[in-house]
Design a protein around this motif. Structure first.
Motif, PDB file in Angstrom:
ATOM      1  N   LYS A 219       0.725  -1.193  -0.015  1.00  0.00           N
ATOM      2  CA  LYS A 219      -0.104   0.019   0.139  1.00  0.00           C
ATOM      3  C   LYS A 219       0.783   1.265   0.026  1.00  0.00           C
ATOM      4  O   LYS A 219       1.631   1.437   0.955  1.00  0.00           O
ATOM      5  N   PHE A 220       0.773   1.809  -1.138  1.00  0.00           N
ATOM      6  CA  PHE A 220       1.304   3.494  -1.203  1.00  0.00           C
ATOM      7  C   PHE A 220       0.553   4.437  -0.873  1.00  0.00           C
ATOM      8  O   PHE A 220      -0.695   4.482  -1.591  1.00  0.00           O
ATOM      9  N   CYS A 221       0.937   5.464  -0.077  1.00  0.00           N
ATOM     10  CA  CYS A 221       0.106   6.684   0.105  1.00  0.00           C
ATOM     11  C   CYS A 221       1.043   7.749   0.368  1.00  0.00           C
ATOM     12  O   CYS A 221       1.633   7.607   1.324  1.00  0.00           O
ATOM     13  N   CYS A 222       0.851   8.892  -0.314  1.00  0.00           N
ATOM     14  CA  CYS A 222       1.551  10.027   0.294  1.00  0.00           C
ATOM     15  C   CYS A 222       0.826  11.012   1.152  1.00  0.00           C
ATOM     16  O   CYS A 222       0.135  11.945   0.590  1.00  0.00           O
ATOM     17  N   SER A 223       0.591  10.434   2.027  1.00  0.00           N
ATOM     18  CA  SER A 223      -0.330  10.784   3.255  1.00  0.00           C
ATOM     19  C   SER A 223      -0.259  12.123   3.885  1.00  0.00           C
ATOM     20  O   SER A 223      -0.981  12.457   4.782  1.00  0.00           O
TER      21      SER A 223
ATOM     22  N   GLY B 240      -1.061  13.951 -14.008  1.00  0.00           N
ATOM     23  CA  GLY B 240      -2.285  13.612 -13.533  1.00  0.00           C
ATOM     24  C   GLY B 240      -2.232  12.887 -12.014  1.00  0.00           C
ATOM     25  O   GLY B 240      -2.610  13.033 -10.986  1.00  0.00           O
ATOM     26  N   TRP B 241      -1.297  11.714 -12.307  1.00  0.00           N
ATOM     27  CA  TRP B 241      -1.102  10.879 -11.233  1.00  0.00           C
ATOM     28  C   TRP B 241      -0.152  11.631 -10.095  1.00  0.00           C
ATOM     29  O   TRP B 241      -0.378  11.477  -9.068  1.00  0.00           O
TER      30      TRP B 241
ATOM     31  N   ALA C  24      -3.697  12.464  -1.727  1.00  0.00           N
ATOM     32  CA  ALA C  24      -3.158  11.389  -0.885  1.00  0.00           C
ATOM     33  C   ALA C  24      -3.770  10.149  -1.150  1.00  0.00           C
ATOM     34  O   ALA C  24      -4.307   9.263  -0.321  1.00  0.00           O
ATOM     35  N   GLU C  25      -4.046   9.904  -2.520  1.00  0.00           N
ATOM     36  CA  GLU C  25      -4.806   8.690  -2.781  1.00  0.00           C
ATOM     37  C   GLU C  25      -4.095   7.374  -2.486  1.00  0.00           C
ATOM     38  O   GLU C  25      -2.834   7.386  -2.937  1.00  0.00           O
TER      39      GLU C  25
ATOM     40  N   ILE D 168       1.514   2.499 -13.134  1.00  0.00           N
ATOM     41  CA  ILE D 168       1.792   3.744 -13.397  1.00  0.00           C
ATOM     42  C   ILE D 168       3.365   4.222 -13.323  1.00  0.00           C
ATOM     43  O   ILE D 168       3.514   5.532 -13.807  1.00  0.00           O
ATOM     44  N   GLY D 169       4.077   3.353 -13.099  1.00  0.00           N
ATOM     45  CA  GLY D 169       5.676   3.791 -13.080  1.00  0.00           C
ATOM     46  C   GLY D 169       6.193   4.351 -11.796  1.00  0.00           C
ATOM     47  O   GLY D 169       7.225   4.741 -11.593  1.00  0.00           O
TER      48      GLY D 169
END
Length: 261
Positions: free
Chosen positions: A131-135, A158-159, A167-168, A178-179
């Protein structure tokens, strides 16, 4: 830390490889002050060890890193906050511009500064269910540890905005698509895949790898500035023992043995 466990563990499965493992599983390896200090020391030591050719960064307890330790973020305004970031920036520079490749092996959570930390690595190997999130903005902060520099280098505009502003949360499969990550593997296999990749890096001549990293760390730059760096670096490499070995090995149709000098 409970039971006097060291905040960072290191091991060398081979002399040329160094595994650096974040070790605060009770907090999903959140970057407490002592863990941050130990991580900087471990990366410095690996970068300075002539025997080490590649580093693998991972976490313990089924998580990579849950981000900053929120419980330590009191009285951090003004000068104290800048000093806190200055310490983290030392780590950023070591990982991005240091002379040796770093591979992240991500299982579980890579949240906030944990995601930033993974993206400082040259390659990101992730489990499909990570799980990745830039929270950061969930607690009223902007991304740090150079995420505003690394994320746009990896994903489209966009991403970039979805990850940094909204923070998706995304899983490892999406990160690969998405790379944001470079290799997606089954759960539990990230470390093994990262070590296999580290082996490939370790077989390369280390001096040019360091020159490439330091040049890429400067980001996009005018052509003339890049050509000047290229001329300076290549002139030094032409004079290295590793270049002589690589040239001779090519002509003799054998595998080169590089020694980093």
């Amino acid at each position: 830390m409970k039971d006097s466990q060291p905040p960072v563990l290191t091991e060398s499965p081979k002399p040329e490889l160094r595994i650096i493992r974040l070790n605060n599983p009770a907090k999903r390896n959140a970057l407490s002050l002592d863990l941050r200090a130990a991580l900087i020391a471990a990366v410095k030591d690996a970068m300075a060890d002539d025997a080490v050719r590649a580093l693998v960064l991972t976490g313990s307890g089924g998580a990579f890193c849950a981000g900053g330790d929120i419980s330590s973020m009191h009285n951090v305004a003004g000068v104290a906050g800048r000093q806190r970031l200055a310490n983290l920036h030392e780590l950023v520079r070591l990982m991005v511009a240091g002379p040796k490749p770093v591979i992240a092996a991500v299982e579980g959570y890579a949240y906030g500064a944990g995601m930033s930390l993974a993206l400082l690595c040259d390659q990101v190997v992730t489990a499909s269910d990570a799980k990745f999130c830039c929270s950061f903005n969930k607690v009223g902060l902007m991304p740090d540890m150079a995420a505003l520099w690394t994320v746009p280098q990896r994903v489209n505009a966009g991403w970039t905005r979805r990850l940094l502003m909204l923070a998706e949360e995304i899983d490892g499969e999406t990160a690969g698509r998405i790379g944001l990550a470079d290799q997606v593997v089954a759960p539990g296999e990230a470390l093994g895949a990262a070590l296999a990749l580290a082996d490939r890096f370790a077989s390369l001549a280390p001096l040019p790898v360091g020159f490439i990293k330091s040049t890429l760390a400067r980001g996009p730059q005018p052509l003339e500035a890049l050509l000047a760096q290229e001329a300076d670096g290549q002139a030094l490499l032409f004079n290295s023992a590793d270049f002589a070995e690589g040239r001779d090995a090519f002509l003799e149709k054998r595998q080169p043995v590089f020694k980093g000098r």
